[in-house]
Scaffold this active site. Structure first.
Site, PDB file in Angstrom:
ATOM      1  CG  HIS A 175       7.363 -77.080 -20.866  1.00 39.18           C
ATOM      2  ND1 HIS A 175       6.761 -78.163 -20.306  1.00 39.18           N
ATOM      3  CD2 HIS A 175       6.884 -76.019 -20.564  1.00 39.18           C
ATOM      4  CE1 HIS A 175       5.757 -77.588 -19.641  1.00 39.18           C
ATOM      5  NE2 HIS A 175       5.693 -76.511 -19.710  1.00 39.18           N
ATOM      6  CB  SER A 296      37.405 -88.137 -28.525  1.00 40.66           C
ATOM      7  OG  SER A 296      37.159 -89.535 -29.238  1.00 40.66           O
ATOM      8  CE  LYS A 302      32.675 -85.635 -29.095  1.00 37.03           C
ATOM      9  NZ  LYS A 302      32.167 -86.776 -28.705  1.00 37.03           N
ATOM     10  CD  GLU A 309      29.708 -86.438 -20.451  1.00 42.56           C
ATOM     11  OE1 GLU A 309      29.460 -87.701 -21.066  1.00 42.56           O
ATOM     12  OE2 GLU A 309      30.604 -85.674 -20.993  1.00 42.56           O
TER      13      GLU A 309
END
Ligand code: ARG
Length: 477
Positions: A175, A296, A302, A309
Site C-alpha cells: 500500500h 528545468s 531541478k 516518466e
C-alpha cells in the site's frame, strides 16, 4: 538446372502503360480521387517492410522457377532486379509513389521499370494478401527477437545491481506504506522474474507466428503446382500455415505480440514509477545519472527523472496499440479486408517505443547511484520490524499468533505516543506491556536482523538472495 519453356505471361497487376488507372488497368476507367489515394495509401509507413517484402518475393520466385512455373532465366532476372531495388531503397532517394499504394506495388513497379516485362511474372500464384501476411510475420519475428535480447539486457542489469546490493537494507512496501525490511537486491530480482515471464510470452508468440502464409494467395490457394514447404523453409518458417483462409485472415499474431509488449510496458511503467519516487527528495533512495536526467528551464535546482516518466508514459501508447488492433479486428468477416492495413502503424509504433523504453530502463538501472544510508534510515521507520516482534512472541514465548499480533499492536501504539520507532523503545517499556519480552527480542528489531532471518525459499535474507541471483543467471542470462 534444366531450362523450362516460358508459360504464357500471367496478367500483371502493375500497368503503367496507357491505361487510365495506373494500377488496376482494364477494369477501371478513371483514376482514384485524391482522397481515395490519401485514405488508401500505406507506403508512407509500410515501406518499412521493404526488406521482408523483397526477401519473400525472392523465395517465391525461386520456388516458381524450381516448379517450372516461370523460367530460370526470368527468375534470375527478377532476383537480380529485386536485389537492385533493395540496394536503391537502402541508398536512399527511392521514388516511393503513393499512387502505387503500398510497398508491394512500389517494389513491383520499380522492378518492372528495371527489368521489363519479366517482372510481371513475379506475382504468379500469389496475392498481396499472402504477401503482406508473410512480410509482417517476418518483420515481427525479427522485432520479437530484438525485444527478447533487450529484455535479457535489462535482466542482466538487474542481476548485476542485485549482486551489489544483496545485503542492502531498504523498506519493503505494501500500500506504499512501510511494511517489512527487505534487501534491495531482492526487490530488484522481482523485476528479473517479471521480465522472465515477459520473455516467455515473446517466445510463445514467436513460435505461433512462425508459419508461412505464402501460397495462400488471395484466400483460396492456387491452381499452380507451388511448393509451399520450400518457401516456408527458405524464409525460416517452421511450416506452411495449414489453412489458406486463416493464413490471410488473421492478425492474431500482431495482437499477441502487442499483448506481450503491453505487459512488458506495464512492468517497465511500475519500475519507472519506483525510480521517480525513489529519486525524489522525500525518498532520496537513489540518484539517477546525469545521462538519464534533465534540468528545468526555470528552476536551476531541478533534476528531473524525465526518462523514467517517459517510460511510464509510453506504456499508454503501447497498451493503446493493443486496444486499437483488437478493435480493428473484432468485426471483420473472413478473410482479408482493407481494415487490416491499420495493423501496421500501431505495431511499428509500439515496438519502436518498447525498444526505447527497454534501453532507457536498462540505462537507468545500470547507472543509478544507490543511497544505502537513506534506504537503511527509511527501513528503521514505520515500525517496519513489528512483524518480527510478533513472530518472536510466537516462536520464543509460545503465544498464538493472533495474541502476539495484538500485543505488538499495543507496543507500536506506545512507540507512536512516545514519538519513536518500535526498534528504539527501551526494554523496560516493552516489558511494561508484555513481561515475557526479553533482550533477545529487542535485538531482532534491527532491520538488518529482520532480513537476515527471512531465510525461507525465495525470501529476502542475503544468502537467499545470492541463491536467487545464481539461479537467475542460469535461467535467463
Ligand atoms: N497494403 C495492404 C495491407 O497492408 C496490402 C494488402 C492489400 N490487399 C488487398 N487485397 N488490397 O494490408
Amino acid at each position: 538446372m534444366s531450362r523450362k519453356t516460358a508459360p504464357p505471361a500471367p496478367p500483371t497487376e502493375v500497368d503503367d502503360g496507357d491505361a487510365l488507372n495506373r494500377m488496376w488497368g482494364g477494369r477501371f476507367s478513371s483514376s482514384p480521387d485524391a482522397v481515395m489515394e490519401a485514405i488508401n495509401a500505406s507506403v508512407d509507413f509500410d515501406r518499412r517492410l521493404y526488406a521482408e517484402d523483397i526477401e519473400g518475393s525472392i523465395a517465391h520466385v525461386t520456388m516458381l522457377a524450381k516448379q517450372g512455373i516461370v523460367t530460370q532465366e526470368d527468375a534470375g532476372a527478377i532476383v537480380d532486379g529485386l536485389d537492385r531495388v533493395r540496394a536503391e531503397i537502402e541508398a536512399g532517394g527511392f521514388p516511393f509513389d503513393r499512387g502505387l499504394e503500398d510497398i508491394h506495388m512500389n517494389v513491383e513497379a520499380r522492378l518492372a521499370a528495371l527489368i521489363g516485362p519479366a517482372a510481371g511474372r513475379l506475382h504468379t500464384a500469389r496475392s498481396r494478401n499472402d504477401q503482406v501476411a508473410t512480410d509482417l510475420r517476418l518483420w515481427l519475428r525479427a522485432s520479437l527477437d530484438r525485444a527478447d535480447e533487450a529484455c535479457r539486457g535489462l535482466q542482466a542489469a538487474f542481476v548485476d545491481r542485485a549482486e551489489e546490493h544483496a545485503a542492502t537494507v531498504m523498506p519493503g512496501f505494501t500500500h506504499l506504506q512501510v511494511a517489512q525490511p527487505v534487501s534491495l537486491g531482492h526487490h530488484l530480482l522481482a523485476y528479473v522474474e517479471m521480465i522472465g515471464r515477459d520473455r516467455g510470452r515473446l517466445a510463445d508468440c514467436r513460435r505461433r507466428l512462425n508459419e508461412s502464409p505464402l501460397g495462400a494467395a488471395a484466400l483460396a490457394g492456387t491452381s499452380y503446382s507451388i511448393d509451399r514447404a520450400m518457401t516456408a523453409e527458405q524464409l525460416g518458417f517452421d511450416r506452411p500455415a495449414a489453412n489458406s483462409i486463416d493464413a490471410v485472415s488473421d492478425r492474431d499474431f500482431v495482437i499477441e505480440a502487442l499483448a506481450a509488449a503491453a505487459l512488458i510496458a506495464t512492468h517497465l511503467s511500475r519500475l519507472a514509477e519506483e525510480l521517480v519516487l525513489w529519486s525524489s527528495a522525500q525518498f532520496g533512495f537513489i540518484t539517477l545519472s546525469d545521462r538519464f536526467s534533465t534540468g528545468s528551464s526555470i528552476m536551476p535546482q531541478k533534476r528531473n527523472p524525465d526518462a523514467a516518466e517517459l517510460v511510464r508514459g509510453k506504456s499508454g501508447r503501447i497498451v493503446g496499440a493493443l486496444i486499437a488492433l483488437l478493435t480493428v479486428m473484432k468485426g471483420l468477416a473472413l478473410t482479408y479486408s482493407k481494415d487490416m492495413q491499420e495493423d501496421k502503424e500501431p505495431l511499428f509504433d509500439a515496438f519502436d517505443s518498447l525498444e526505447l523504453c527497454l534501453a532507457a530502463a536498462t540505462g537507468m538501472v545500470r547507472d543509478m547511484t544507490v543511497h544505502e544510508g537513506a534506504m537503511a534510515r527509511a527501513a528503521g521507520t514505520g515500525h517496519a520490524t513489528a512483524t518480527d516482534l510478533a513472530d518472536w512472541l510466537v516462536q520464543e514465548a509460545g503465544l498464538p499468533f493472533r495474541e502476539a499480533h495484538a500485543i505488538t499492536g499495543r507496543v507500536v501504539k506506545h512507540a507512536d505516543e512516545s514519538g519513536c520507532d518500535l526498534k528504539d523503545l527501551a526494554l523496560a517499556d516493552l516489558q511494561a506491556i508484555e513481561p515475557r519480552i526479553t533482550a533477545d527480542a529487542l535485538a531482532l528489531l534491527d532491520p538488518a536482523q529482520a532480513i537476515a532471518r527471512r531465510t525461507s525459499e525465495g525470501g529476502t535474507a542475503p544468502g537467499e538472495v545470492e541463491k536467487q541471483i545464481a539461479r537467475a543467471r542460469q535461467r535467463f542470462l
